[in-house]
Design a protein around this motif. Structure first.
Motif, mmCIF file in Angstrom:
data_model
loop_
_atom_site.group_PDB
_atom_site.id
_atom_site.type_symbol
_atom_site.label_atom_id
_atom_site.label_comp_id
_atom_site.label_asym_id
_atom_site.label_seq_id
_atom_site.Cartn_x
_atom_site.Cartn_y
_atom_site.Cartn_z
ATOM 1 N N ASN A 1 0.854 -1.195 0.000
ATOM 2 C CA ASN A 1 0.000 0.000 0.000
ATOM 3 C C ASN A 1 0.883 1.236 0.000
ATOM 4 O OD1 ASN A 1 -2.364 1.502 0.011
ATOM 5 N ND2 ASN A 1 -2.527 1.517 2.249
ATOM 6 N N ILE A 2 1.963 1.133 -0.752
ATOM 7 C CA ILE A 2 2.894 2.253 -0.796
ATOM 8 C C ILE A 2 2.579 3.134 -1.993
ATOM 9 C CG2 ILE A 2 4.775 1.056 0.380
ATOM 10 C CD1 ILE A 2 5.959 0.444 -2.382
ATOM 11 N N VAL A 3 2.941 4.381 -1.871
ATOM 12 C CA VAL A 3 2.799 5.283 -3.012
ATOM 13 C C VAL A 3 3.714 4.773 -4.125
ATOM 14 C CG1 VAL A 3 3.197 7.624 -3.834
ATOM 15 C CG2 VAL A 3 2.243 7.231 -1.550
ATOM 16 N N GLY A 4 3.175 4.689 -5.289
ATOM 17 C CA GLY A 4 3.980 4.237 -6.410
ATOM 18 C C GLY A 4 3.895 2.745 -6.644
ATOM 19 N N TYR A 5 3.107 2.026 -5.855
ATOM 20 C CA TYR A 5 2.960 0.587 -6.077
ATOM 21 C C TYR A 5 2.374 0.367 -7.468
ATOM 22 C CZ TYR A 5 0.919 -4.099 -5.745
ATOM 23 O OH TYR A 5 0.551 -5.392 -5.995
ATOM 24 N N ARG A 6 3.117 -0.368 -8.280
ATOM 25 C CA ARG A 6 2.791 -0.470 -9.701
ATOM 26 C C ARG A 6 1.385 -0.959 -9.964
ATOM 27 N NH1 ARG A 6 3.378 2.279 -11.689
ATOM 28 N NH2 ARG A 6 5.509 2.503 -11.003
ATOM 29 N N TRP A 7 0.935 -1.907 -9.191
ATOM 30 C CA TRP A 7 -0.382 -2.491 -9.455
ATOM 31 C C TRP A 7 -1.396 -2.056 -8.416
ATOM 32 C CZ3 TRP A 7 0.035 -3.614 -14.160
ATOM 33 C CH2 TRP A 7 1.237 -4.093 -14.668
ATOM 34 N N GLY A 8 -1.136 -0.883 -7.844
ATOM 35 C CA GLY A 8 -2.006 -0.394 -6.779
ATOM 36 C C GLY A 8 -3.414 -0.076 -7.214
ATOM 37 N N ARG A 9 -3.601 0.093 -8.510
ATOM 38 C CA ARG A 9 -4.948 0.488 -8.951
ATOM 39 C C ARG A 9 -6.005 -0.533 -8.561
ATOM 40 N NH1 ARG A 9 -5.846 2.179 -14.895
ATOM 41 N NH2 ARG A 9 -7.880 2.554 -14.021
ATOM 42 N N ALA A 10 -5.626 -1.815 -8.564
ATOM 43 C CA ALA A 10 -6.605 -2.843 -8.239
ATOM 44 C C ALA A 10 -7.169 -2.645 -6.839
ATOM 45 C CB ALA A 10 -5.958 -4.223 -8.356
ATOM 46 N N PHE A 11 -6.342 -2.138 -5.939
ATOM 47 C CA PHE A 11 -6.765 -1.961 -4.551
ATOM 48 C C PHE A 11 -7.238 -0.536 -4.286
ATOM 49 C CE2 PHE A 11 -3.267 -4.973 -4.993
ATOM 50 C CZ PHE A 11 -3.873 -6.141 -4.564
ATOM 51 N N ARG A 12 -6.853 0.366 -5.172
ATOM 52 C CA ARG A 12 -7.138 1.789 -4.960
ATOM 53 C C ARG A 12 -8.381 2.256 -5.718
ATOM 54 N NH1 ARG A 12 -2.071 3.864 -6.417
ATOM 55 N NH2 ARG A 12 -2.695 4.253 -8.538
ATOM 56 N N GLU A 13 -8.537 1.739 -6.915
ATOM 57 C CA GLU A 13 -9.575 2.289 -7.783
ATOM 58 C C GLU A 13 -10.987 2.092 -7.230
ATOM 59 O OE1 GLU A 13 -8.309 4.054 -10.112
ATOM 60 O OE2 GLU A 13 -10.219 4.793 -10.883
ATOM 61 N N PRO A 14 -11.310 0.924 -6.655
ATOM 62 C CA PRO A 14 -12.664 0.796 -6.105
ATOM 63 C C PRO A 14 -12.954 1.850 -5.039
ATOM 64 C CG PRO A 14 -11.629 -1.352 -6.280
ATOM 65 C CD PRO A 14 -10.555 -0.341 -6.556
ATOM 66 N N TRP A 15 -11.950 2.178 -4.261
ATOM 67 C CA TRP A 15 -12.135 3.198 -3.221
ATOM 68 C C TRP A 15 -12.388 4.561 -3.854
ATOM 69 C CZ3 TRP A 15 -12.782 4.000 1.869
ATOM 70 C CH2 TRP A 15 -12.437 5.244 2.399
ATOM 71 N N LEU A 16 -11.520 4.923 -4.767
ATOM 72 C CA LEU A 16 -11.636 6.253 -5.363
ATOM 73 C C LEU A 16 -12.917 6.380 -6.174
ATOM 74 C CD1 LEU A 16 -7.952 6.753 -6.627
ATOM 75 C CD2 LEU A 16 -8.969 7.532 -4.484
ATOM 76 N N THR A 17 -13.166 5.413 -6.991
ATOM 77 C CA THR A 17 -14.268 5.530 -7.940
ATOM 78 C C THR A 17 -15.618 5.516 -7.238
ATOM 79 O OG1 THR A 17 -12.917 4.444 -9.604
ATOM 80 C CG2 THR A 17 -15.267 4.537 -10.017
#
Lengths: 517, 1067
Positions: free
Chosen positions: A103-119
């Motif tokens: 869960n670090i900034v810049g994690y290459r595949w972070g979108r999978a874990f981040r996008e549901p939250w943001l969207t």
């Protein structure tokens, strides 16, 4: 001397400059409207709100560009699929021993874990903006109850999905004056809010008669009565799925679940895909038959050869793939490499052995092969089978296991050609499933024992709801205690948002907080 | 005889005549001397040259045609001299007959070293460089034409200190990225403002015809560029095209020039020639059961040669030769071909109308075989026409038309090529389509090598057409001798269209269905209109004080619109028409307008030509600024002291000594969308996007430049500068918390500070009539860092992609690569939460800490059979010999791995001219910068990187294929792929011979040929570098719009070298 023609040229130039100088420096943006233009009418607000289901559907189905949906990562956590591709975070989610989700900034595949939250939070905020604009801008809505009911449905879905995935969440609706002042709430409270919105949606829809136009809930149109059913079904799923461990799952109001299921959809609810490049594009599930490998721990409980037990007992780094010997015709045709109804043995691996041989599996899926081939066809989101399994589970937990048997045995007998389970579960020399691996851990039975009824239900439900929607298998696995030890039981709030909220970055999984025991 | 070329020249000649009369007085023993003065090299007449007779006081200036006439010259032998700034003084002895006229012509040679070139950029008017109190660099036509180049990029690379140009892609016609004095903006544009003949442009420089260019001026810093206000914080490049200026009445010149070059690759991305698969003695690949595998096969159905199960890549080495023929797929398809340019230009002066007309045609084969060459046709017409005695009109116009057959970069074809092994024959025929190429790529690894990229290449056409018109009209009115007023209107229009067509009915990987085909059409029209009104005065006040004043008022309007449509489902093949698509077409359009206006006032003064300085103020208003910040102010104060011109200065060998200082501001404008609060609409769905900001201001650069200019012995020129720059109000897209509903907001939220050192040395080692040997050395260094960042650290995301390798963080540097650092030592192990027992670890030959177990070294893997095993230390499990990633919570998990900005740029140019024979070369290099080699990272995923080739490697040094997969690390940015970008390039070589007119064959002379030059040229002939990619000059222009900053090697068509011949005929 200057002649008159030249003078005219100079004068014309000067005039031109003067005209230019008078130009207004306030230039409108003709491409993307600001709020007052975007929401200039009630129809605009309807467009804003009615588009939110497409957002939700893209997320939970992983439609279009898969990167940004948690679907694959959740399958990897549950080991229903194995992939050591970096894409979608599947390698990090499925690695052994289980590690914390980066869960670090810049994690290459972070979108999978981040996008549901943001969207989803942005979806909630968009609904808030739209509903508030009605009063603030004095807009007229053609069918107020329809819009209100749909908005509440979406508030329920977004909050519900956030509560399923994350440890905390915001509660955002049109009553919030300042979103910047919102505080994070535990997932239980977020889910309670979600259920409240779904209830409001039903109340409005029951009190009014309207039609949901095509495009609001997929290409098909629906009635207000349909909305009520859909809201019931979602609520049943949310109630059962929100528990992070067996204790929380056991504490679910199972009578309530049955009630919602009984008031819910009576036919599969989903989306008719409109092909490549279409609005309702080919979802993640379509990959199950094309590129994904089905996890051996997902299919292994059907194995009778002992290979799966041996595989589980081998150090992860030394595991080699094995063929499943089973009577379950959904997995094989009875020969080692013959195709089953749902899976197919392939003479290759999709995954790279160097990243861990425990990722290797020869099995691919045929659940949604057709839509994967063409991009057309029906992609279910809520199936009647899923609802039936919720009732079956409720019956078992409420002490009426016999009532669960028809659902458990339906596919098992007709497609699997397996003996029917009884209230005691399964039995026999070649019983399916066996209590091995994570599934066995859930039952607490001896390794290799024939599965009890709840274990059998979970095995059967997994085959029934595989890749139905994001987290189909994962939510059940954590609630049954069938996640492998150390796997994350939910996601942390993305690091990027934590930074903005001035909260230290944290993560789950790897044996620390938020890990399956 | 008095020859008057034009009415405009009459007053000057009359003045000359009167001067002659005044100085000499009437005498019967007197005669007349007349003649012309020309440039010895270009043969063009020289105006304003001082013609004089010793210390007699008799003399005068040449007119615009280079003519002079001296009356009342005493009869007898006279020593006549001519002097002009930048030229060596020429003297001839003349015999003057009483009552007669002696005709004397001078051909003047330029001095190799001079600070008297006239510059016009960033100053109040035509100003000698010696009078400019800040840095304005100038490149003239002679220097630029030494090695004819296809683009402005070639004219600039290595020529000036502080000027960095990177051609990120070798695809023909690609736009280069320029940067002056390091990065000025974190997310905004790094590129300087480009002005072409006074026309402000934003449309790039790749399509200009370099043969049209007479000179270029480079204004590097914010202070020097203050005149250009809010668009100039990254500097200004002014391109001045040829105009026929200086040609005598009736004179004309025709130039035909043809250049032919053969291109080739020097370096290529290394590939693995060996494989790790299990084989039998007959050359068959075997599956996990030991049975031969029929090719092609998908995925990993072939067993690994691991000595065991065939699945353990930890024990398999890529050390076997492939059976049968092999080939390097990169060498096979990157074949840059040839380039040919023909240019015809006519310049002259007819009835007072000075003109320059040119036409050029270029044909350049792209770097990839199987694609059509780029073609470009351009024409130019420049005119200067006196309308009346004090009214002049100047017109410049340029039109170009270009077509390109594009190749997919940053993915697509180039990426897939790097995945293919040497065993793949990508030209295999398609069994289903006669003449077609199979869709199957690598026959033994189809699952990972994917679709045959050549199949896609030949079945997909991406065609780009681009036309451009640049035009400007100046009308200049001189109502008084010290005052002129100029009105200008200019226009730059670019039409670009791109179409992509994918054929239907072709086989696909892993699908029974055939391709359904698709088509896309994009159109983009950009029009920039500028107009200005300028008043300039040049007054001498008293005997010593000169004051130049210029005031300008200007308006700008930039309109841009575009249209795109795409659809899938083509029912028939080879009909690329949108109207026939069966799927739902996706259509979009956009339109934007930018309006700006502004005015400035500049006062430039000189006292005794020793103390020079200027004061400037500019106000800029723009629709790009937030509503509350519509108008911004910029300014400059500067001064210089020409010490060597002081009467008391008696160091004779120092010809110029000029300390200088300037301080000023300029800006960087927000993008069109930045200030608006927007709701996106996609297929009818409304989505909140960007939160608006009415307080948005342009970035503000404040620069102080300290410098010194010296000329020593007329042989050595030194320019040294120290520059301190602060760029505040950085325009940053600040993410919003998700609850806000909007993704982000553009804010002024940061500050970048930088220091620059520049040194330019120019020496005339030999400079006489027969021989000239000059050398130039440029060196520069810029260090910049993010001094303030009012937002969390964040990735510089490559739009629409997930391959970012760059991020920004307060205290970090602009252009830094961030990612995780593989553990290097025991301290790293401890700080990363790893085991404390470092005795079980060793450092391998890549500088990585690896687990080896007690008593072992990293070289024991093969000898002791340790590869493929694991070990546990302090509760953590490690793979034997593998690089170790840091824990997620460690500082090493998000670590500044390197930076794209060099510590030092340096170049050395030499030019030797002996009579008509000339040789020149240019060496150019940089040190201290890094490149992120993403191309290699992805190669390593499938052990296709060259480092994984273990054939012939001794056992102790061998590493299994899985080791390289671990380096690839799921595509996570990491330290292993940050490479040194150090290089030295032999940038230019020229060997030329000019055949003078008197040696040309009669037949050619009769055809009007006056001069012929043959020039053997080489560009980028040799690159000395350790970089493992194609070329260290590579980058992505998605980061702040500059490949100079975004030096990520991400599957680009490579740059290449070329050798060729250039023939120039002058008629």
């Amino acid at each position: 001397m200057i002649d008159s023609r030249s003078l005219r040229a100079v004068a014309a130039t000067t005039a031109l400059l003067a005209m230019g100088a008078c130009s207004d420096l306030a230039v409108p943006n003709l491409n993307e409207p600001e709020r007052d233009r975007a929401l200039a009418s009630g129809a605009d607000v309807e467009s804003l709100v009615s588009g939110q289901y497409r957002t939700y559907w893209n997320l939970v189905q992983g439609s279009g560009d898969y990167d940004g949906s948690a679907a694959a990562a959740l399958d990897a956590l549950a080991e229903s699929i194995v992939s050591n591709s970096g894409n979608d975070g599947t390698q990090d989610a499925g690695n052994l021993p289980a590690a914390a989700i980066p869960n670090i900034v810049g994690y290459r595949w972070g979108r999978a874990f981040r996008e549901p939250w943001l969207t989803q939070n942005r979806g909630l905020s968009a609904i808030r903006v739209g509903l508030r604009a009605i009063d603030e801008l004095g807009l007229s809505i053609s069918d107020g109850p329809r819009l209100d009911a749909f908005a509440k449905l979406m508030q329920g879905l977004f909050h519900g999905q956030i509560a399923l995935l994350y440890d905390r969440g915001f509660i955002i609706d049109e009553t919030v004056e300042d979103v910047g002042a919102l505080e994070l709430q535990p997932y239980g409270q977020v889910m309670a809010a979600a259920r409240g919105y779904l209830a409001q949606a039903r109340t409005i829809a029951q009190a009014n008669s309207f039609s949901l136009p095509a495009g609001w809930l997929g290409p098909a149109g629906y009635s207000s009565a349909d909305l009520v059913k859909i809201a019931h079904s979602y609520e049943a799923r949310f109630m059962a799925s929100v528990g992070r461990d067996p204790a929380e799952r056991a504490a679910v109001d199972w009578n309530g679940v049955i009630s919602h299921v009984n008031s819910g959809v009576t036919a599969d609810f989903g989306v008719q895909l409109d092909g490549p490049g279409g609005i309702w594009g080919s979802p993640y599930k379509a990959r199950s038959g094309v590129g994904m490998s089905i996890g051996l721990s997902f299919l292994g409980p059907a194995d009778q050869s002992g290979a799966y037990i041996a595989w589980e007992n081998t150090n992860a780094a030394d595991r080699a793939p094995f063929d499943i010997d089973t009577d379950d015709r959904r997995i094989t045709d009875g020969t080692p490499h013959g195709p089953g109804v749902l899976t197919v043995w392939r003479n290759f691996f999709s995954n790279q052995p160097e990243r861990g041989t425990y990722y290797l599996s020869n099995y691919g899926g045929h659940w949604f092969f057709d839509i994967g081939e063409t991009g057309f066809g029906f992609a279910p989101e809520i199936s009647v089978q899923e609802m039936n399994f919720l009732v079956a589970e409720a019956n078992i937990r409420l002490g009426d296991p016999a009532a669960a048997l028809p659902t458990i045995n339906a596919s098992r007998v007709s497609l699997g050609h397996l003996p029917a389970a009884t209230v005691d579960g399964v039995s026999g020399a070649r019983c399916v499933p066996r209590a091995i691996g994570p599934l066995g851990k859930a039952s607490g039975q001896a390794v290799g024992a024939c599965g009890d009824l709840l274990t059998t239900l979970l095995y059967e439900k997994r085959l029934a709801v595989f890749q139905l929607t994001a987290g189909s298998v994962f939510y059940d696995s954590r609630g049954f205690g069938a996640l492998r030890t150390g796997r994350a039981i939910h996601f942390a709030i993305p690091g990027e948002d934590l930074q903005l909220l001035d909260i230290p970055i944290y993560s789950f999984g790897g044996g620390g907080p938020g890990s399956a025991s | 005889m008095l020859v008057v070329a034009s009415r405009a020249a009459q007053p000057l000649l009359v003045s000359l005549l009167l001067m002659g009369l005044a100085f000499t007085g009437a005498s019967a023993q007197q005669g007349v001397i007349s003649g012309t003065v020309t440039d010895a090299e270009s043969l063009r007449p020289l105006a304003s040259a001082q013609v004089f007779i010793g210390a007699t006081g008799i003399g005068g200036l040449t007119n615009a045609e280079g003519g002079f006439i001296l009356l009342n010259v005493p009869a007898g032998q006279i020593e006549l001299s001519v002097d002009r700034l930048g030229y060596r003084t020429a003297t001839q002895v003349v015999q003057v007959q009483a009552g007669g006229t002696a005709v004397v012509d001078f051909a003047m040679n330029q001095m190799a070293i001079s600070m008297e070139e006239i510059v016009v950029t960033g100053v109040a008017g035509d100003t000698p460089r010696s009078q400019v109190p800040f840095t304005v660099e100038r490149l003239d036509v002679a220097e630029m034409q030494r090695v004819p180049v296809a683009s402005v990029r070639g004219l600039l690379q290595g020529k000036l200190p502080g000027v960095k140009v990177i051609q990120g892609s070798g695809q023909a016609g690609s736009e280069p990225s320029m940067q002056f004095r390091g990065p000025t903006s974190i997310m905004g544009m790094q590129a300087p403002l480009v002005v072409i003949d006074g026309v402000i442009t934003q449309g790039g420089i790749a399509d200009l015809n370099t043969q049209d260019i007479a000179s270029m001026e480079v204004v590097k810093g914010a202070a020097a560029a203050a005149l250009y206000g809010s668009r100039a914080q990254a500097g200004v490049l002014q391109i001045i095209t040829k105009s026929g200026a200086g040609m005598a009445e009736g004179q004309s010149e025709v130039t035909l020039r043809t250049t032919y070059e053969e291109n080739s690759l020097e370096h290529t991305l290394g590939t693995n020639k060996s494989h790790p698969w299990r084989m039998d003695g007959s050359g068959n690949f075997l599956d996990f059961n030991g049975s031969p595998v029929t090719l092609p096969t998908r995925g990993r159905s072939i067993a690994l040669n691991d000595g065991g199960s065939g699945t353990n890549g930890g024990k398999a080495f890529a050390d076997q030769q492939y059976p049968g023929p092999t080939r390097d797929p990169l060498r096979q398809f990157f074949d840059p071909g040839a380039r040919m340019t023909t240019n015809l230009a006519v310049s002259g002066n007819a009835n007072g109308t000075q003109y320059f007309v040119s036409g050029a045609y270029t044909r350049e084969q792209g770097a990839i075989t199987l694609k059509d060459p780029m073609t470009q046709l351009s024409v130019r017409l420049n005119l200067t026409q006196p309308l009346a005695e004090n009214l002049n009109l100047r017109l410049t116009s340029y039109y170009s038309d270009r077509t390109r057959d594009l190749v997919e970069e940053q993915g697509g074809f180039v990426r897939q090529l790097t995945f293919a092994s040497h065993f793949a024959d990508l030209l295999n025929p398609d069994p289903d389509e006669p003449g077609g190429i199979s869709h199957i790529g690598d026959p033994i690894d189809v699952g990972n090598a994917g679709t045959n990229p050549v199949n896609r290449l030949v079945n997909t056409t991406i065609a780009e057409g681009r036309s451009r018109f640049i035009g400007g009209v100046d009308v200049r009115y001189d109502p008084l001798s010290w005052l002129d007023i100029t009105g200008n209107v200019s226009f730059d229009r670019i039409d670009t269209n791109e179409s992509e067509y994918q054929r239907p009915g072709l086989s696909q990987m892993f699908k029974t269905a055939k391709t359904i085909g698709s088509i896309r059409e994009d159109q983009d029209v950009r029009e920039e209109f500028n107009a200005s009104l300028t008043a300039s005065s040049n007054r001498r006040i008293g005997d010593n004080f000169t004051l130049r004043t210029r005031a300008r008022w200007l308006v700008e309007r930039l309109d841009r619109s575009g249209f795109s449509a795409q659809g899938t489902g083509l029912p028939v093949d080879q009909v690329p028409r949108l109207g026939i698509v069966t799927g739902t077409p996706n259509i979009d359009s956009f339109r934007q307008s930018i309006r700006s206006e502004g005015f400035f006032l500049i006062n430039q003064f000189s006292y005794n030509e020793r103390y020079v300085g200027d004061l400037l103020v500019r106000r800029d208003g723009s629709s790009l600024f937030g509503e509350a910040e519509r108008w911004q102010t910029y300014w400059r104060v500067s001064g210089a002291w020409r010490v060597a011109q002081e009467p008391w200065f008696n160091v004779g060998w120092i010809n110029e000594l000029k300390p200088r200082y300037s301080m000023g501001t300029s800006g960087g404008r927000p993008s069109f969308e930045a200030q608006y609060q927007t709701f996106g609409i996609s297929r009818g769905q409304i989505i909140p996007q960007t939160l608006g900001n009415s307080d948005l201001r342009p970035e503000l650069a404040t620069e102080q430049e300290f410098g010194i200019d010296m000329v020593i012995g007329q042989r050595l020129q030194i320019q040294a500068s120290y520059v301190d720059t602060k760029v505040e109000d950085q325009l940053l897209l600040v993410p919003q918390t998700s609850a806000q509903g909007f993704e982000a907001q553009w804010r002024n939220a940061g500050r970048v500070e930088s220091t620059t050192y520049e040194l330019g040395l120019e020496a005339a080692i030999v400079d006489n009539e027969d021989m000239r040997w000059t050398a130039r050395i440029n060196m520069d260094q810029t260090k910049s860092f993010i001094a303030e960042l009012n937002m969390p650290a964040f990735e510089m995301t490559n739009p629409g992609r997930s391959r970012a390798r760059m991020a920004i963080r307060e205290g970090g540097r602009v252009g830094s690569f961030w990612g995780f650092q593989f553990l290097r030592n025991c301290a790293d192990l401890a700080s990363s939460g790893g085991g404390r027992d470092c005795g079980q670890f060793d450092v391998n030959d890549l500088g990585q800490l690896v687990y080896v177990g007690a008593g072992n070294t990293w070289q024991d893997g093969v000898a002791k059979g340790l590869w493929g095993s694991t070990g546990t230390v302090d509760g953590k499990t490690y793979k034997w010999g593998f690089p170790i990633e840091p824990d997620a919570g460690s500082d090493l998990a998000f670590y500044e791995l390197g930076n794209s900005q060099p510590d030092l740029n340096a170049s050395l140019g030499q030019d030797f001219q002996w009579n008509n024979f000339g040789v020149s070369f240019l060496l150019d290099g940089e040190w201290g910068a890094n490149i992120y080699n993403m191309s290699e990272q992805w190669q390593c995923r499938d052990w296709h990187c060259a480092a994984a080739d273990m054939a012939g490697v001794e056992d102790a040094l061998k590493k299994p294929i899985t080791f390289f997969g671990a380096l690839q690390a799921r595509n996570q940015p990491n330290s292993h792929f940050v490479e040194s970008a150090d290089f030295i390039k032999l940038r230019e070589v020229s060997i030329r011979y000019t055949v003078p007119g008197d040696r040309l064959p009669n037949a050619l002379l009769q055809a009007g040929l006056t001069q012929a030059t043959i020039n053997f040229i080489g560009r980028n002939l040799k690159t000395w570098t350790d970089y493992k990619g194609f070329d260290p000059e590579v980058g992505v222009d998605s980061f702040g719009g500059s490949a100079v900053v975004g030096r990520v090697d991400e599957w680009f068509v490579p740059n290449f070298r070329s050798v060729g011949i250039d023939v120039e005929l002058i008629f």
